[in-house]
Design an enzyme around this catalytic site. Structure first.
Site, PDB file in Angstrom:
ATOM      1  N   ASP A  94       0.866  -9.832   3.700  1.00 53.56           N
ATOM      2  CA  ASP A  94      -0.265  -9.516   4.574  1.00 53.56           C
ATOM      3  C   ASP A  94      -1.625  -9.656   3.883  1.00 53.56           C
ATOM      4  O   ASP A  94      -2.656  -9.711   4.554  1.00 53.56           O
ATOM      5  CB  ASP A  94      -0.142  -8.074   5.101  1.00 53.56           C
ATOM      6  CG  ASP A  94       1.168  -7.824   5.813  1.00 53.56           C
ATOM      7  OD1 ASP A  94       1.771  -8.789   6.315  1.00 53.56           O
ATOM      8  OD2 ASP A  94       1.592  -6.650   5.876  1.00 53.56           O
ATOM      9  N   ASP A 133       0.816  -1.222   0.000  1.00 51.35           N
ATOM     10  CA  ASP A 133       0.000   0.000   0.000  1.00 51.35           C
ATOM     11  C   ASP A 133       0.850   1.273   0.000  1.00 51.35           C
ATOM     12  O   ASP A 133       0.543   2.226  -0.717  1.00 51.35           O
ATOM     13  CB  ASP A 133      -1.011  -0.008   1.162  1.00 51.35           C
ATOM     14  CG  ASP A 133      -0.354  -0.245   2.510  1.00 51.35           C
ATOM     15  OD1 ASP A 133       0.815  -0.672   2.548  1.00 51.35           O
ATOM     16  OD2 ASP A 133      -1.020  -0.006   3.534  1.00 51.35           O
TER      17      ASP A 133
END
Ligand code: F6P
Length: 365
Positions: A143, A119
């Protein structure tokens, strides 16, 4: 002169990065006039003096899909918008070097950039796109917390490693009649914990999305361990927290590191259980970066290769400002802006939450 595409890998490493790089280079080799360059350690290679760029040809990427890590290096520090600067008094500040980076890319005749990262890296991709850079994002992280894609590559390998750990802890727990608490990664998302709990058969799974009550875990311990006989495996995500509490974390003292260091959730839970009167033996295992290192499994190699090929094809099509995503059964492009506006966390009604509850896993609530 050949048209040049720059590839960068940013953020924490992840099994499958090399398979993406290989996919890009192999697909590009079918086209005439294209050359792939790698920037060493995300965009830092472009910003260093002298620049650290390397030509990635078929010879260089041959066989790398089976290797963990990334042959072009990565970092979760620095970058074009927050380049660390040491002041005269020894303190650190940061500088925006994005304009300079764009000039450097132009000087190197770079037509497009493929930025492989999580991200944070994709937020950088979007900012560079808004400044006019032809950029494509590729989602990576163990993740699995990036929105827009069914899975990120690296996640399935991490789940396998965590599941293998659960399997191993079960046998030693059975021999000793012990409780084991296994702390796994995942940052603010509990995907690794939940998947490995279901796959490994943990009795308790604590995830950041569902703050836990210690009494609920104690209750399960009393059901499972009677007269000092019995075992219990608790998988706890590093970002898990008790009701009203916060994730166990400490500030980083690494220059330019944007995150807190998560860690300590398992030890904290052990103390909470002991304070609540639990008399059983409890051992803590922290899996840490073992989840990120080593050979990517077949699933991640396939997904990463698909992402690499698609990313280069998106360059050919000029679909810039987009991130490659897996939307079963297709590999598609989605606007990076949309993808980074939300975060893929486990919802209370997610199918796997229902499945976990269905087989009696205690989620701490
Ligand atoms: O985002 C991937 C991840 O491995 C997280 O699960 C973990 O919290 C973090 O990175 C650790 O990052 P590092 O040790 O590389 O700073």
């Amino acid at each position: 002169m050949k048209k040049r595409v720059l590839v960068a890998t940013g953020g924490g490493d992840c099994p499958g990065l090399n398979a993406v790089i290989r996919g890009i280079v192999k697909r590009a080799s079918h086209e005439r006039d294209w050359e792939i360059l790698g920037s060493y350690q995300a965009f830092n290679g472009v910003l260093r003096e002298p620049m650290e760029l390397m030509v990635l040809d078929e010879h260089k990427v041959s066989g790398i899909h089976v290797k963990g890590g990334t042959i072009i290096g990565t970092t979760n520090k620095g970058g074009p918008f927050a380049w660390p600067i040491k002041e005269k008094d020894g303190t650190w500040s940061s500088a925006d070097r994005s304009d300079e980076m764009l000039r450097r890319l132009q000087y190197q005749n770079i037509e497009a950039v493929i930025n492989i990262g999580g991200d944070g890296s994709q937020a950088i991709s979007q900012k560079l796109f808004e400044k006019g850079l032809n950029i494509i994002g590729v989602p990576k992280t163990i993740d699995n917390d990036l929105a827009g894609t069914d899975f990120t590559f690296g996640f399935q390998t991490a789940v396998e490693i965590a599941t293998d750990a659960v399997d191993k802890l079960v046998t030693t727990a059975e021999s000793h009649n012990r409780i084991f608490i296994l702390e796994v990664m995942g940052r603010d998302a509990g995907w690794i914990a939940l998947h490995s709990s279901v796959a490994g058969g943990a009795e308790v799974c604590l995830i950041p999305e569902i703050p836990y009550k210690v009494e609920s875990v104690i209750e399960r311990i009393h059901e499972r361990i009677i007269n000092d006989r019995g075992v219990l495996i608790i998988v706890i995500a590093e970002g898990a927290m008790p009701v009203g509490g916060e994730a166990a974390a400490e500030e980083s003292d690494e220059i330019g590191y944007a995150h807190k260091h998560l860690g300590g959730a398992a030890s904290r839970l052990k103390k909470e259980l002991k304070d609540a009167g639990c008399e059983s033996d409890i051992r803590v295992t922290i899996l840490g970066h073992l989840q990120r290192g080593g050979i990517p499994n077949a699933y991640d190699r396939v997904l990463a290769t698909q992402f690499g090929v698609k990313a280069f094809e998106m360059v050919l099509e000029g679909n810039f400002g987009q991130m490659v995503a897996y939307k079963h059964p297709n590999i598609v492009g989605l606007p990076i802006k949309k993808v980074i506006s939300s975060y893929n966390r486990i919802g209370p009604d997610d199918q796997l939450v229902k499945t976990a509850r269905g087989i009696g896993i205690n989620l701490g609530d």
